[in-house]
Design a protein around this motif. Sequence first.
Motif, PDB file in Angstrom:
ATOM      1  N   MET A  90       0.869  -1.168   0.000  1.00  0.00           N
ATOM      2  CA  MET A  90       0.000   0.000   0.000  1.00  0.00           C
ATOM      3  C   MET A  90       0.911   1.225   0.000  1.00  0.00           C
ATOM      4  O   MET A  90       1.567   1.523   0.998  1.00  0.00           O
ATOM      5  N   SER A  91       0.996   1.897  -1.150  1.00  0.00           N
ATOM      6  CA  SER A  91       1.865   3.061  -1.283  1.00  0.00           C
ATOM      7  C   SER A  91       1.163   4.277  -0.691  1.00  0.00           C
ATOM      8  O   SER A  91       0.072   4.642  -1.120  1.00  0.00           O
ATOM      9  N   GLU A  92       1.805   4.898   0.298  1.00  0.00           N
ATOM     10  CA  GLU A  92       1.197   6.013   1.020  1.00  0.00           C
ATOM     11  C   GLU A  92       1.735   7.376   0.596  1.00  0.00           C
ATOM     12  O   GLU A  92       1.138   8.403   0.923  1.00  0.00           O
ATOM     13  N   VAL A  93       2.874   7.405  -0.097  1.00  0.00           N
ATOM     14  CA  VAL A  93       3.462   8.657  -0.576  1.00  0.00           C
ATOM     15  C   VAL A  93       4.044   8.426  -1.965  1.00  0.00           C
ATOM     16  O   VAL A  93       4.286   7.289  -2.365  1.00  0.00           O
ATOM     17  N   LEU A  94       4.293   9.510  -2.688  1.00  0.00           N
ATOM     18  CA  LEU A  94       4.933   9.436  -4.007  1.00  0.00           C
ATOM     19  C   LEU A  94       6.306  10.087  -3.893  1.00  0.00           C
ATOM     20  O   LEU A  94       6.418  11.310  -3.726  1.00  0.00           O
ATOM     21  N   THR A  95       7.345   9.270  -3.952  1.00  0.00           N
ATOM     22  CA  THR A  95       8.716   9.764  -3.894  1.00  0.00           C
ATOM     23  C   THR A  95       9.037  10.430  -5.229  1.00  0.00           C
ATOM     24  O   THR A  95       8.718   9.897  -6.284  1.00  0.00           O
ATOM     25  N   LEU A  96       9.665  11.595  -5.173  1.00  0.00           N
ATOM     26  CA  LEU A  96       9.864  12.404  -6.370  1.00  0.00           C
ATOM     27  C   LEU A  96      11.265  12.250  -6.960  1.00  0.00           C
ATOM     28  O   LEU A  96      12.255  12.138  -6.239  1.00  0.00           O
ATOM     29  N   GLY A  97      11.313  12.251  -8.270  1.00  0.00           N
ATOM     30  CA  GLY A  97      12.574  12.170  -8.988  1.00  0.00           C
ATOM     31  C   GLY A  97      12.435  12.803 -10.352  1.00  0.00           C
ATOM     32  O   GLY A  97      11.338  13.199 -10.762  1.00  0.00           O
ATOM     33  N   VAL A  98      13.549  12.897 -11.037  1.00  0.00           N
ATOM     34  CA  VAL A  98      13.582  13.404 -12.405  1.00  0.00           C
ATOM     35  C   VAL A  98      14.342  12.397 -13.254  1.00  0.00           C
ATOM     36  O   VAL A  98      15.161  11.633 -12.738  1.00  0.00           O
ATOM     37  N   PRO A  99      14.080  12.366 -14.568  1.00  0.00           N
ATOM     38  CA  PRO A  99      14.766  11.393 -15.413  1.00  0.00           C
ATOM     39  C   PRO A  99      16.198  11.816 -15.729  1.00  0.00           C
ATOM     40  O   PRO A  99      16.472  12.999 -15.941  1.00  0.00           O
ATOM     41  N   ASP A 100      17.092  10.812 -15.776  1.00  0.00           N
ATOM     42  CA  ASP A 100      18.435  11.074 -16.297  1.00  0.00           C
ATOM     43  C   ASP A 100      18.353  11.010 -17.821  1.00  0.00           C
ATOM     44  O   ASP A 100      17.260  10.912 -18.391  1.00  0.00           O
ATOM     45  N   ALA A 101      19.490  11.051 -18.507  1.00  0.00           N
ATOM     46  CA  ALA A 101      19.511  11.061 -19.978  1.00  0.00           C
ATOM     47  C   ALA A 101      18.888   9.806 -20.576  1.00  0.00           C
ATOM     48  O   ALA A 101      18.409   9.822 -21.706  1.00  0.00           O
ATOM     49  N   ASP A 102      18.848   8.696 -19.807  1.00  0.00           N
ATOM     50  CA  ASP A 102      18.257   7.444 -20.283  1.00  0.00           C
ATOM     51  C   ASP A 102      16.827   7.241 -19.790  1.00  0.00           C
ATOM     52  O   ASP A 102      16.247   6.179 -19.999  1.00  0.00           O
ATOM     53  N   GLY A 103      16.266   8.235 -19.095  1.00  0.00           N
ATOM     54  CA  GLY A 103      14.910   8.117 -18.578  1.00  0.00           C
ATOM     55  C   GLY A 103      14.813   7.392 -17.249  1.00  0.00           C
ATOM     56  O   GLY A 103      13.718   7.094 -16.787  1.00  0.00           O
ATOM     57  N   GLU A 104      15.944   7.111 -16.616  1.00  0.00           N
ATOM     58  CA  GLU A 104      15.941   6.438 -15.316  1.00  0.00           C
ATOM     59  C   GLU A 104      15.820   7.468 -14.199  1.00  0.00           C
ATOM     60  O   GLU A 104      16.348   8.576 -14.293  1.00  0.00           O
ATOM     61  N   VAL A 105      15.140   7.100 -13.115  1.00  0.00           N
ATOM     62  CA  VAL A 105      14.824   8.032 -12.042  1.00  0.00           C
ATOM     63  C   VAL A 105      16.051   8.392 -11.204  1.00  0.00           C
ATOM     64  O   VAL A 105      16.787   7.526 -10.746  1.00  0.00           O
ATOM     65  N   VAL A 106      16.214   9.707 -10.999  1.00  0.00           N
ATOM     66  CA  VAL A 106      17.182  10.259 -10.059  1.00  0.00           C
ATOM     67  C   VAL A 106      16.360  10.985  -9.000  1.00  0.00           C
ATOM     68  O   VAL A 106      15.564  11.870  -9.320  1.00  0.00           O
ATOM     69  N   LEU A 107      16.522  10.584  -7.751  1.00  0.00           N
ATOM     70  CA  LEU A 107      15.716  11.137  -6.668  1.00  0.00           C
ATOM     71  C   LEU A 107      16.029  12.607  -6.408  1.00  0.00           C
ATOM     72  O   LEU A 107      17.173  13.055  -6.545  1.00  0.00           O
ATOM     73  N   LEU A 108      14.987  13.341  -5.993  1.00  0.00           N
ATOM     74  CA  LEU A 108      15.154  14.728  -5.580  1.00  0.00           C
ATOM     75  C   LEU A 108      15.418  14.762  -4.079  1.00  0.00           C
ATOM     76  O   LEU A 108      14.788  14.023  -3.315  1.00  0.00           O
ATOM     77  N   ALA A 109      16.335  15.628  -3.667  1.00  0.00           N
ATOM     78  CA  ALA A 109      16.681  15.739  -2.253  1.00  0.00           C
ATOM     79  C   ALA A 109      17.229  17.126  -1.967  1.00  0.00           C
ATOM     80  O   ALA A 109      17.821  17.751  -2.847  1.00  0.00           O
ATOM     81  N   PRO A 110      17.061  17.613  -0.719  1.00  0.00           N
ATOM     82  CA  PRO A 110      17.676  18.894  -0.362  1.00  0.00           C
ATOM     83  C   PRO A 110      19.196  18.750  -0.362  1.00  0.00           C
ATOM     84  O   PRO A 110      19.714  17.657  -0.097  1.00  0.00           O
ATOM     85  N   ASP A 111      19.899  19.829  -0.662  1.00  0.00           N
ATOM     86  CA  ASP A 111      21.362  19.741  -0.707  1.00  0.00           C
ATOM     87  C   ASP A 111      22.011  20.082   0.636  1.00  0.00           C
ATOM     88  O   ASP A 111      23.225  20.138   0.729  1.00  0.00           O
TER      89      ASP A 111
END
Length: 121
Positions: A90-111
């Motif tokens: 049961m997924s309760e949240v949606l973890t956010l990311g952006v695609p790399d050059a190949d369309g694979e997910v890179v997670l977003l995070a504070p720096d």
Amino acid sequence: MAHDDKGAVAPTITFDDFLKVDIRVGRVIEAEPFPEARKPALKLKIDFGEEIGIKKTSAQITRHYTPETLIGRRVLAVVNFPPRQIGPVMSEVLTLGVPDADGEVVLLAPDQDVPLGGRLY
């Protein structure tokens, strides 16, 4: 995680629309393989601090991440979508990311190290 591979700009929204999406910072406290998923994925437990607590989700992030590299990592996630059944999880949240050059997910995070539960604005 559904996304538009073409990168088309979404329709214009108002600032009030943006405020309806509650995006918070959390820390991954558990990560494990999700062999039942149709596409390679990991099961995550993310701690969003006292107010929101620990939430479960799954994410198709196996290209760049392993369970071991995710533990302790801060991530951004939408916390106010309704829960969604993804196989046995049961997924309760949606973890956010952006695609790399190949369309694979890179997670977003504070720096920087920020408190858990902090809301994106």
